[in-house]
Write a protein that holds these residues in place. Structure first.
Motif, PDB file in Angstrom:
ATOM      1  N   LYS A  73       2.044  -5.536   2.736  1.00 38.85           N
ATOM      2  CA  LYS A  73       2.453  -5.884   1.376  1.00 38.85           C
ATOM      3  C   LYS A  73       1.872  -4.936   0.335  1.00 38.85           C
ATOM      4  N   ALA A  74       0.808  -4.229   0.685  1.00 43.21           N
ATOM      5  CA  ALA A  74       0.177  -3.337  -0.285  1.00 43.21           C
ATOM      6  C   ALA A  74       1.078  -2.168  -0.672  1.00 43.21           C
ATOM      7  N   ALA A  75       1.912  -1.730   0.249  1.00 44.55           N
ATOM      8  CA  ALA A  75       2.809  -0.602  -0.031  1.00 44.55           C
ATOM      9  C   ALA A  75       4.087  -1.103  -0.702  1.00 44.55           C
ATOM     10  N   PRO A  76       4.621  -0.383  -1.681  1.00 50.98           N
ATOM     11  CA  PRO A  76       5.883  -0.783  -2.306  1.00 50.98           C
ATOM     12  C   PRO A  76       7.030  -0.930  -1.308  1.00 50.98           C
ATOM     13  N   LEU A  77       6.979  -0.201  -0.201  1.00 54.84           N
ATOM     14  CA  LEU A  77       8.022  -0.326   0.817  1.00 54.84           C
ATOM     15  C   LEU A  77       7.800  -1.523   1.733  1.00 54.84           C
ATOM     16  N   GLU A  78       6.666  -2.202   1.553  1.00 51.87           N
ATOM     17  CA  GLU A  78       6.363  -3.483   2.203  1.00 51.87           C
ATOM     18  C   GLU A  78       6.445  -3.430   3.727  1.00 51.87           C
ATOM     19  N   ARG A  79       5.836  -2.411   4.284  1.00 49.61           N
ATOM     20  CA  ARG A  79       5.686  -2.336   5.733  1.00 49.61           C
ATOM     21  C   ARG A  79       4.546  -1.386   6.059  1.00 49.61           C
ATOM     22  N   ILE A  80       4.094  -1.447   7.292  1.00 49.01           N
ATOM     23  CA  ILE A  80       3.121  -0.480   7.797  1.00 49.01           C
ATOM     24  C   ILE A  80       3.883   0.715   8.355  1.00 49.01           C
ATOM     25  N   GLY A  81       3.322   1.890   8.210  1.00 43.84           N
ATOM     26  CA  GLY A  81       3.983   3.088   8.709  1.00 43.84           C
ATOM     27  C   GLY A  81       4.031   3.124  10.224  1.00 43.84           C
ATOM     28  N   THR A  82       4.889   3.976  10.747  1.00 42.43           N
ATOM     29  CA  THR A  82       4.991   4.200  12.183  1.00 42.43           C
ATOM     30  C   THR A  82       4.554   5.635  12.490  1.00 42.43           C
ATOM     31  N   PRO A  83       4.159   5.899  13.720  1.00 45.48           N
ATOM     32  CA  PRO A  83       3.852   7.286  14.073  1.00 45.48           C
ATOM     33  C   PRO A  83       5.013   8.236  13.797  1.00 45.48           C
ATOM     34  N   GLU A  84       6.232   7.730  13.953  1.00 51.49           N
ATOM     35  CA  GLU A  84       7.411   8.574  13.699  1.00 51.49           C
ATOM     36  C   GLU A  84       7.518   8.944  12.221  1.00 51.49           C
ATOM     37  N   LEU A 130      -5.050   2.611  17.893  1.00 55.46           N
ATOM     38  CA  LEU A 130      -6.356   2.749  17.257  1.00 55.46           C
ATOM     39  C   LEU A 130      -6.436   1.923  15.984  1.00 55.46           C
ATOM     40  N   PHE A 131      -5.371   1.966  15.174  1.00 54.20           N
ATOM     41  CA  PHE A 131      -5.382   1.248  13.906  1.00 54.20           C
ATOM     42  C   PHE A 131      -5.237  -0.259  14.106  1.00 54.20           C
ATOM     43  N   LEU A 132      -4.404  -0.671  15.041  1.00 56.85           N
ATOM     44  CA  LEU A 132      -4.121  -2.096  15.229  1.00 56.85           C
ATOM     45  C   LEU A 132      -5.272  -2.848  15.875  1.00 56.85           C
ATOM     46  N   GLU A 133      -6.135  -2.137  16.585  1.00 52.24           N
ATOM     47  CA  GLU A 133      -7.217  -2.790  17.312  1.00 52.24           C
ATOM     48  C   GLU A 133      -8.124  -3.589  16.372  1.00 52.24           C
ATOM     49  N   GLY A 134      -8.332  -4.869  16.702  1.00 52.76           N
ATOM     50  CA  GLY A 134      -9.246  -5.707  15.945  1.00 52.76           C
ATOM     51  C   GLY A 134      -8.680  -6.322  14.687  1.00 52.76           C
ATOM     52  N   LYS A 135      -7.406  -6.087  14.375  1.00 53.31           N
ATOM     53  CA  LYS A 135      -6.796  -6.642  13.161  1.00 53.31           C
ATOM     54  C   LYS A 135      -5.869  -7.796  13.523  1.00 53.31           C
ATOM     55  N   ASP A 136      -6.046  -8.938  12.833  1.00 56.55           N
ATOM     56  CA  ASP A 136      -5.168 -10.078  13.105  1.00 56.55           C
ATOM     57  C   ASP A 136      -3.889  -9.959  12.286  1.00 56.55           C
ATOM     58  N   GLU A 137      -2.969 -10.879  12.513  1.00 59.19           N
ATOM     59  CA  GLU A 137      -1.654 -10.806  11.862  1.00 59.19           C
ATOM     60  C   GLU A 137      -1.761 -10.903  10.348  1.00 59.19           C
ATOM     61  N   ALA A 138      -2.696 -11.716   9.863  1.00 54.74           N
ATOM     62  CA  ALA A 138      -2.867 -11.864   8.413  1.00 54.74           C
ATOM     63  C   ALA A 138      -3.312 -10.549   7.774  1.00 54.74           C
ATOM     64  N   ALA A 139      -4.240  -9.869   8.431  1.00 51.86           N
ATOM     65  CA  ALA A 139      -4.711  -8.589   7.898  1.00 51.86           C
ATOM     66  C   ALA A 139      -3.591  -7.562   7.869  1.00 51.86           C
TER      67      ALA A 139
END
Length: 245
Positions: free
Chosen positions: A206-217, A191-200
């Protein structure tokens, strides 16, 4: 019937990205689970079969979360199968994005029916039925703090979820039941990934201090904490977002 010492969880939206991760995580913690679905019964049945094949206990329950009769039936079926319910995890929700100026009001009504009324209906059933020592866990979003453009209506619906969660925690005084909400940040679900390109996606990472997108886990770990050992956390919104907000 399951041994009454087994803890039981009903997870709404259990076949979605976060919902499935939550279901699998609670099964690993020894929960018997009711796998709720809104429309995709086949996917729910597959989830149940996989859990049972691995030695777990599960049933599928269906229905529109905003329909009080359907949700009463889902709770009834869970109690009939397992003897009671200890944890309710309400991951079911929809996200329709557009600027406030151009959002179709039918989309607003659809989203608020599922996200607000649905959360209310399910929370109402849970407040009446969860056993002592249990937990009610709703789902908000970190977007209530991030103010992303196009997320206005969605964030508004989740702000309502936060408000009812905090009030319900106070209304459950004396019942030994915690009520909290988890507020994920950007999480790699379909749901979240739909419509977003690699740059987005790179910018969000990069916005998070941990420098990654979260996972469902990642989100499932927060739910497991609130469903299990976190008995002194109550009436809170737990932001699971890597420090983005």
């Amino acid at each position: 019937m399951t041994d009454t010492t087994t803890r039981v969880a009903l997870i709404t939206g259990a076949t979605g990205g976060i919902g499935r991760a939550v279901t699998d995580r609670l099964v690993r913690d020894g929960f018997a689970v009711a796998v709720h679905y809104a429309g995709n019964k086949a996917k729910a049945d597959e989830t149940v079969e996989a859990i049972r094949a691995a030695g777990g206990k599960a049933i599928a329950v269906g229905g529109d979360v905003a329909d009080e009769a359907a949700m009463a039936a889902a709770f009834d079926a869970t109690e009939a199968e397992f003897g009671g319910i200890d944890v309710l995890v309400n991951t079911a929700g929809i996200m329709l994005l557009a600027p406030i100026a151009t959002l179709n009001l039918d989309d607003l009504d659809r989203m608020h029916r599922t996200n607000i009324r649905g959360t209310f209906v399910v929370s109402q059933q849970a407040a009446r039925r969860i056993r002592r020592g249990g937990a009610i866990i709703n789902f908000s979003t970190s977007v209530t703090r991030l103010q992303f453009p196009t997320y206005g209506a969605y964030a508004a619906s989740k702000g309502a979820v936060e408000a009812m969660t905090l009030v319900l925690a106070r209304e459950m005084r004396g019942k030994d039941i915690t009520v909290n909400a988890v507020a994920p940040g950007p999480t790699a679900t379909p749901l979240f990934l739909e419509g977003k390109d690699e740059a987005a996606l790179d910018n969000l990472a990069k916005a998070a201090p941990l420098e990654r997108i979260g996972t469902p886990e990642d989100i499932a770990e927060a739910v497991a904490f609130l469903a299990g050992p976190a008995r002194w956390i109550n009436g809170q919104i737990l932001f699971a977002n890597g420090g983005i907000a």
